[in-house]
Scaffold this motif. Structure first.
Motif, PDB file in Angstrom:
ATOM      1  N   LEU A 196      43.031 -30.849  22.711  1.00  0.00           N
ATOM      2  CA  LEU A 196      42.251 -31.610  23.692  1.00  0.00           C
ATOM      3  C   LEU A 196      40.879 -31.970  23.138  1.00  0.00           C
ATOM      4  O   LEU A 196      40.418 -33.100  23.292  1.00  0.00           O
ATOM      5  CB  LEU A 196      42.077 -30.799  24.982  1.00  0.00           C
ATOM      6  CG  LEU A 196      43.268 -30.710  25.911  1.00  0.00           C
ATOM      7  CD1 LEU A 196      43.006 -29.678  27.001  1.00  0.00           C
ATOM      8  CD2 LEU A 196      43.570 -32.057  26.525  1.00  0.00           C
ATOM      9  N   LYS A 197      40.247 -31.007  22.501  1.00  0.00           N
ATOM     10  CA  LYS A 197      38.906 -31.229  21.972  1.00  0.00           C
ATOM     11  C   LYS A 197      38.909 -32.256  20.839  1.00  0.00           C
ATOM     12  O   LYS A 197      38.059 -33.143  20.805  1.00  0.00           O
ATOM     13  CB  LYS A 197      38.339 -29.893  21.477  1.00  0.00           C
ATOM     14  CG  LYS A 197      36.879 -29.935  21.127  1.00  0.00           C
ATOM     15  CD  LYS A 197      36.334 -28.552  20.862  1.00  0.00           C
ATOM     16  CE  LYS A 197      36.909 -28.026  19.570  1.00  0.00           C
ATOM     17  NZ  LYS A 197      36.341 -26.744  19.158  1.00  0.00           N
ATOM     18  N   ASN A 198      39.891 -32.181  19.943  1.00  0.00           N
ATOM     19  CA  ASN A 198      39.899 -33.050  18.767  1.00  0.00           C
ATOM     20  C   ASN A 198      40.564 -34.402  19.003  1.00  0.00           C
ATOM     21  O   ASN A 198      40.000 -35.433  18.668  1.00  0.00           O
ATOM     22  CB  ASN A 198      40.592 -32.345  17.597  1.00  0.00           C
ATOM     23  CG  ASN A 198      39.809 -31.140  17.123  1.00  0.00           C
ATOM     24  OD1 ASN A 198      38.588 -31.159  17.158  1.00  0.00           O
ATOM     25  ND2 ASN A 198      40.501 -30.101  16.722  1.00  0.00           N
ATOM     26  N   ALA A 199      41.756 -34.403  19.547  1.00  0.00           N
ATOM     27  CA  ALA A 199      42.516 -35.649  19.660  1.00  0.00           C
ATOM     28  C   ALA A 199      42.227 -36.407  20.952  1.00  0.00           C
ATOM     29  O   ALA A 199      41.930 -37.603  20.926  1.00  0.00           O
ATOM     30  CB  ALA A 199      44.006 -35.354  19.554  1.00  0.00           C
ATOM     31  N   ALA A 200      42.310 -35.724  22.067  1.00  0.00           N
ATOM     32  CA  ALA A 200      42.188 -36.413  23.355  1.00  0.00           C
ATOM     33  C   ALA A 200      40.761 -36.872  23.623  1.00  0.00           C
ATOM     34  O   ALA A 200      40.544 -37.953  24.154  1.00  0.00           O
ATOM     35  CB  ALA A 200      42.671 -35.508  24.484  1.00  0.00           C
ATOM     36  N   ALA A 201      39.781 -36.079  23.258  1.00  0.00           N
ATOM     37  CA  ALA A 201      38.396 -36.425  23.563  1.00  0.00           C
ATOM     38  C   ALA A 201      37.616 -36.881  22.335  1.00  0.00           C
ATOM     39  O   ALA A 201      36.423 -37.119  22.439  1.00  0.00           O
ATOM     40  CB  ALA A 201      37.698 -35.236  24.200  1.00  0.00           C
ATOM     41  N   LYS A 202      38.278 -37.010  21.208  1.00  0.00           N
ATOM     42  CA  LYS A 202      37.624 -37.434  19.962  1.00  0.00           C
ATOM     43  C   LYS A 202      36.339 -36.638  19.683  1.00  0.00           C
ATOM     44  O   LYS A 202      35.289 -37.183  19.403  1.00  0.00           O
ATOM     45  CB  LYS A 202      37.353 -38.932  20.011  1.00  0.00           C
ATOM     46  CG  LYS A 202      38.620 -39.747  20.045  1.00  0.00           C
ATOM     47  CD  LYS A 202      38.302 -41.222  20.019  1.00  0.00           C
ATOM     48  CE  LYS A 202      39.478 -42.074  19.883  1.00  0.00           C
ATOM     49  NZ  LYS A 202      40.451 -42.247  20.807  1.00  0.00           N
ATOM     50  N   LYS A 203      36.478 -35.324  19.818  1.00  0.00           N
ATOM     51  CA  LYS A 203      35.423 -34.350  19.542  1.00  0.00           C
ATOM     52  C   LYS A 203      34.226 -34.450  20.482  1.00  0.00           C
ATOM     53  O   LYS A 203      33.175 -33.907  20.211  1.00  0.00           O
ATOM     54  CB  LYS A 203      34.993 -34.434  18.086  1.00  0.00           C
ATOM     55  CG  LYS A 203      36.133 -34.117  17.140  1.00  0.00           C
ATOM     56  CD  LYS A 203      35.690 -34.023  15.719  1.00  0.00           C
ATOM     57  CE  LYS A 203      36.930 -33.739  14.874  1.00  0.00           C
ATOM     58  NZ  LYS A 203      36.621 -33.416  13.533  1.00  0.00           N
ATOM     59  N   LYS A 204      34.374 -35.161  21.585  1.00  0.00           N
ATOM     60  CA  LYS A 204      33.337 -35.186  22.627  1.00  0.00           C
ATOM     61  C   LYS A 204      33.863 -34.376  23.804  1.00  0.00           C
ATOM     62  O   LYS A 204      34.956 -34.620  24.293  1.00  0.00           O
ATOM     63  CB  LYS A 204      33.043 -36.619  23.062  1.00  0.00           C
ATOM     64  CG  LYS A 204      32.432 -37.449  21.961  1.00  0.00           C
ATOM     65  CD  LYS A 204      32.177 -38.856  22.450  1.00  0.00           C
ATOM     66  CE  LYS A 204      31.638 -39.682  21.309  1.00  0.00           C
ATOM     67  NZ  LYS A 204      31.591 -41.087  21.628  1.00  0.00           N
ATOM     68  N   LEU A 205      33.088 -33.428  24.249  1.00  0.00           N
ATOM     69  CA  LEU A 205      33.553 -32.533  25.306  1.00  0.00           C
ATOM     70  C   LEU A 205      33.348 -33.095  26.713  1.00  0.00           C
ATOM     71  O   LEU A 205      34.017 -32.665  27.651  1.00  0.00           O
ATOM     72  CB  LEU A 205      32.868 -31.176  25.188  1.00  0.00           C
ATOM     73  CG  LEU A 205      33.199 -30.378  23.928  1.00  0.00           C
ATOM     74  CD1 LEU A 205      32.454 -29.057  23.924  1.00  0.00           C
ATOM     75  CD2 LEU A 205      34.694 -30.136  23.841  1.00  0.00           C
ATOM     76  N   TRP A 206      32.463 -34.065  26.895  1.00  0.00           N
ATOM     77  CA  TRP A 206      32.191 -34.538  28.256  1.00  0.00           C
ATOM     78  C   TRP A 206      33.416 -35.149  28.927  1.00  0.00           C
ATOM     79  O   TRP A 206      33.582 -34.955  30.143  1.00  0.00           O
ATOM     80  CB  TRP A 206      30.990 -35.488  28.294  1.00  0.00           C
ATOM     81  CG  TRP A 206      31.219 -36.845  27.685  1.00  0.00           C
ATOM     82  CD1 TRP A 206      30.940 -37.222  26.408  1.00  0.00           C
ATOM     83  CD2 TRP A 206      31.782 -37.969  28.340  1.00  0.00           C
ATOM     84  NE1 TRP A 206      31.299 -38.522  26.219  1.00  0.00           N
ATOM     85  CE2 TRP A 206      31.823 -39.022  27.390  1.00  0.00           C
ATOM     86  CE3 TRP A 206      32.266 -38.220  29.615  1.00  0.00           C
ATOM     87  CZ2 TRP A 206      32.334 -40.268  27.685  1.00  0.00           C
ATOM     88  CZ3 TRP A 206      32.768 -39.473  29.913  1.00  0.00           C
ATOM     89  CH2 TRP A 206      32.795 -40.483  28.958  1.00  0.00           C
TER      90      TRP A 206
END
Length: 155
Positions: free
Chosen positions: A80-90
């Motif tokens: 989720l952190k790397n692929a789904a949100a492209k390393k943006k947590l917001w």
């Protein structure tokens, strides 16, 4: 968690989620479309379970499903952190907050009654359940409504 342990856990978790959503869909459809609403549904059973039993099972399995979803998201956090949100947590946190706000808003919504103060079908169901169970109110009446109110709701 080690990668070799994580994969079998995720497989079991995913299978459990699939079976749980199938069970919840089946019991939800059965309760909504096949079991009559109101007092006429009390005498029916499926697989030896009454309508009340099915409602309780549906609720319990729903809570277990929520726990499995939380475990699933925890195990999928790196993806989720790397692929789904492209390393943006917001985006992840805003999605989690929106979901929790939706669930909390529904769960904590104010309860309402109709104009006469009670839902007639549930009132009849409760009266009939009390009569069958032999419950008496403090005046010795079989239902909590009193003798006149019982007659008004059942004529």
């Amino acid at each position: 968690m080690m990668k070799s342990i994580k994969l079998p856990i995720r497989r079991v978790l995913n299978l459990s989620l699939w079976l749980m959503i199938c069970f919840l869909s089946g019991t939800g459809a059965l309760l909504y479309w096949r079991m009559p609403h109101g007092p006429e549904g009390r005498s029916l059973s499926v697989f030896g379970l009454s309508k009340h039993d099915l409602i309780e099972l549906h609720a319990i399995f729903g809570l277990i499903f929520v726990g499995l979803i939380i475990a699933h998201l925890w195990l999928a956090w790196p993806w989720l952190k790397n692929a789904a949100a492209k390393k943006k947590l917001w985006p992840i946190f805003s999605g989690i907050i929106a979901g929790l706000a939706l669930a909390g808003g529904i769960a904590l919504a104010p309860l309402q009654t109709n104009a006469n103060g009670a839902n007639e079908s549930s009132e009849q169901s409760d009266c009939e359940a009390d009569a069958v169970a032999g419950h008496n109110n403090r005046n010795g009446n079989r239902s909590g409504l009193g003798p006149m109110r019982w007659q008004e709701t059942h004529e």
